[in-house]
Design an enzyme around this catalytic site. Sequence first.
Site, PDB file in Angstrom:
ATOM      1  N   SER A  92       0.728  -1.143  -0.022  1.00  0.00           N
ATOM      2  CA  SER A  92       0.083   0.108  -0.151  1.00  0.00           C
ATOM      3  C   SER A  92       0.735   1.324  -0.090  1.00  0.00           C
ATOM      4  O   SER A  92       0.265   2.195  -0.073  1.00  0.00           O
ATOM      5  CB  SER A  92      -0.812  -0.115   1.155  1.00  0.00           C
ATOM      6  OG  SER A  92      -0.178  -0.004   2.301  1.00  0.00           O
TER       7      SER A  92
ATOM      8  N   THR B  54      -2.473  -6.442  -1.149  1.00  0.00           N
ATOM      9  CA  THR B  54      -3.084  -5.562  -0.136  1.00  0.00           C
ATOM     10  C   THR B  54      -4.579  -5.670  -0.274  1.00  0.00           C
ATOM     11  O   THR B  54      -5.098  -6.206  -1.352  1.00  0.00           O
ATOM     12  CB  THR B  54      -2.880  -4.183   0.033  1.00  0.00           C
ATOM     13  OG1 THR B  54      -3.297  -3.839  -1.364  1.00  0.00           O
ATOM     14  CG2 THR B  54      -1.505  -3.898   0.208  1.00  0.00           C
TER      15      THR B  54
ATOM     16  N   ARG C 102      -7.623   2.616   7.745  1.00  0.00           N
ATOM     17  CA  ARG C 102      -6.832   3.717   6.860  1.00  0.00           C
ATOM     18  C   ARG C 102      -6.768   4.971   7.724  1.00  0.00           C
ATOM     19  O   ARG C 102      -8.007   4.994   8.485  1.00  0.00           O
ATOM     20  CB  ARG C 102      -7.638   4.028   5.618  1.00  0.00           C
ATOM     21  CG  ARG C 102      -7.314   3.044   4.365  1.00  0.00           C
ATOM     22  CD  ARG C 102      -5.975   2.992   3.982  1.00  0.00           C
ATOM     23  NE  ARG C 102      -5.697   1.874   2.839  1.00  0.00           N
ATOM     24  CZ  ARG C 102      -5.423   0.612   3.170  1.00  0.00           C
ATOM     25  NH1 ARG C 102      -5.011   0.422   4.178  1.00  0.00           N
ATOM     26  NH2 ARG C 102      -5.136  -0.029   1.990  1.00  0.00           N
TER      27      ARG C 102
ATOM     28  N   GLU D  34       1.037   9.086   7.264  1.00  0.00           N
ATOM     29  CA  GLU D  34       2.158   8.233   7.724  1.00  0.00           C
ATOM     30  C   GLU D  34       3.227   8.315   6.265  1.00  0.00           C
ATOM     31  O   GLU D  34       2.882   8.520   5.129  1.00  0.00           O
ATOM     32  CB  GLU D  34       1.608   6.645   7.291  1.00  0.00           C
ATOM     33  CG  GLU D  34       0.729   6.138   8.578  1.00  0.00           C
ATOM     34  CD  GLU D  34       0.058   4.638   8.257  1.00  0.00           C
ATOM     35  OE1 GLU D  34       0.713   4.333   7.461  1.00  0.00           O
ATOM     36  OE2 GLU D  34      -0.849   4.515   8.940  1.00  0.00           O
TER      37      GLU D  34
ATOM     38  N   HIS E 249       1.122   0.465  11.663  1.00  0.00           N
ATOM     39  CA  HIS E 249       0.344  -0.134  10.482  1.00  0.00           C
ATOM     40  C   HIS E 249       0.831  -1.396  10.238  1.00  0.00           C
ATOM     41  O   HIS E 249       1.014  -1.863   8.890  1.00  0.00           O
ATOM     42  CB  HIS E 249       0.470   0.785   9.095  1.00  0.00           C
ATOM     43  CG  HIS E 249      -0.193   0.754   8.069  1.00  0.00           C
ATOM     44  ND1 HIS E 249      -0.599   1.626   7.321  1.00  0.00           N
ATOM     45  CD2 HIS E 249      -1.255  -0.230   7.616  1.00  0.00           C
ATOM     46  CE1 HIS E 249      -1.613   1.287   6.230  1.00  0.00           C
ATOM     47  NE2 HIS E 249      -1.865   0.036   6.559  1.00  0.00           N
TER      48      HIS E 249
ATOM     49  N   GLY F 194      -2.320  -6.146   9.931  1.00  0.00           N
ATOM     50  CA  GLY F 194      -2.559  -7.466   9.036  1.00  0.00           C
ATOM     51  C   GLY F 194      -1.064  -7.926   8.675  1.00  0.00           C
ATOM     52  O   GLY F 194      -0.990  -8.688   7.689  1.00  0.00           O
ATOM     53  N   TYR F 195      -0.101  -7.635   9.493  1.00  0.00           N
ATOM     54  CA  TYR F 195       1.173  -8.171   9.054  1.00  0.00           C
ATOM     55  C   TYR F 195       1.653  -9.509   9.523  1.00  0.00           C
ATOM     56  O   TYR F 195       2.740  -9.865   9.766  1.00  0.00           O
ATOM     57  CB  TYR F 195       2.426  -7.101   9.571  1.00  0.00           C
ATOM     58  CG  TYR F 195       2.824  -6.188   8.315  1.00  0.00           C
ATOM     59  CD1 TYR F 195       2.085  -5.882   7.437  1.00  0.00           C
ATOM     60  CD2 TYR F 195       4.024  -5.698   8.438  1.00  0.00           C
ATOM     61  CE1 TYR F 195       2.402  -5.045   6.777  1.00  0.00           C
ATOM     62  CE2 TYR F 195       4.550  -4.872   7.417  1.00  0.00           C
ATOM     63  CZ  TYR F 195       3.595  -4.481   6.833  1.00  0.00           C
ATOM     64  OH  TYR F 195       4.350  -3.499   5.591  1.00  0.00           O
TER      65      TYR F 195
END
Length: 376
Positions: free
Chosen positions: A46, A68, A209, A238, A255, A258-259
């Site tokens: 992203s 993503t 977001r 960011e 952020h 979702g990692y």
Amino acid sequence: MINVLADENMPYVTELFGDFSNITFKAGRDIVADDLVDVDVLLVRSITKVNEALIEKANKLSFVGSATIGLDHIDGGALDARQITWTNAPGCNAIGVAQYVLSALLILATRQSFDLKSKTVAIVGAGNIGQELSKIFNALSINHFYCDPPLKDAGAQGDYRDMSEVMNADIISLHVPMTKDGDYPTYHLFDEARLGQLNDNAILINSCRGDVVDNDALNTILSSGKQLTAVMDVWQHEPEINGSLLDKVDIGSSHIAGYSFEGKARGTYMLYQRWCEANGYVPNRLLTSLLPQANVSNVALSSPLKMDDIKQLVTLVYDVRDDDELVRQHGLTAKGFDNLRKQYKVRREFSAITVQATNETDANLLRNIGFNSVTI
């Protein structure tokens, strides 16, 4: 052989594309137009804005894949105009984000001495992530509902409610795309007015977001003494984030919701599948063949399952407090924030652990949360 340019943070690109490609890796934020000369395939996340300016020198580019769920960084019109196939990986990180939210809520429940089963959760955005989160809440008997006007208006089935009910929820978890136009804009969905209307002691979680929540307004409201608990994984501007706001949120991170290792691998694999489909190849690798065994892969329970056991199992796999500590120590500069993402640890999903439960009811509950589970 084709030439592939990939974000350096994407796993298994070599394993999946290496048999038929020359692969170059680069930091996603540093990819520029000159890098795309003679490149056939571009694989991004992203932080890479794929627009007309980026592809202006792309003389061979035929495929763009973003690992993503979001697409706000991809100019589909510019790619379509040049007949470049493009895709994303919807749902690839849904499990990881849902597990991030659960970890945060279990930590907050302990800190603030509340029972999650006594709370009502509004899931704002009923896509892949919202649905994964709903599965977990169903398993744990946590009262929740959806708010997703586009899906509701399209006839989706389920418990859909409007924003007025969201504002009265005890916990609000945001899982929407960032849009400024159309009938359902989400830019500053939670602006100064909405933030001010939230009930005292409400919990607001943003893991979608940064622009969905007005960060300046949230900082001002938290500065005023309002009793609002904030969990922020995503930030406006960011990698430059508001340090004053970070000081005031209860849980912050860089952020990375979702990692999960599986989520990132799943994203790359979905792009590999789509490239094979577009080019007449038959995929010859399975995702499951790539994933290593977790360091801790088996846990045995000695008594019937309690909520404290669930918290211990969840935090054994992923404890959000680790990422909160890291972002406070190292994430206040753009370089530090990006490095936290670039150097992110191997974080597994619950499915990497098999839990031996004492009875089938508990085993089934754990399976519905996401663990592998068997009875002793």
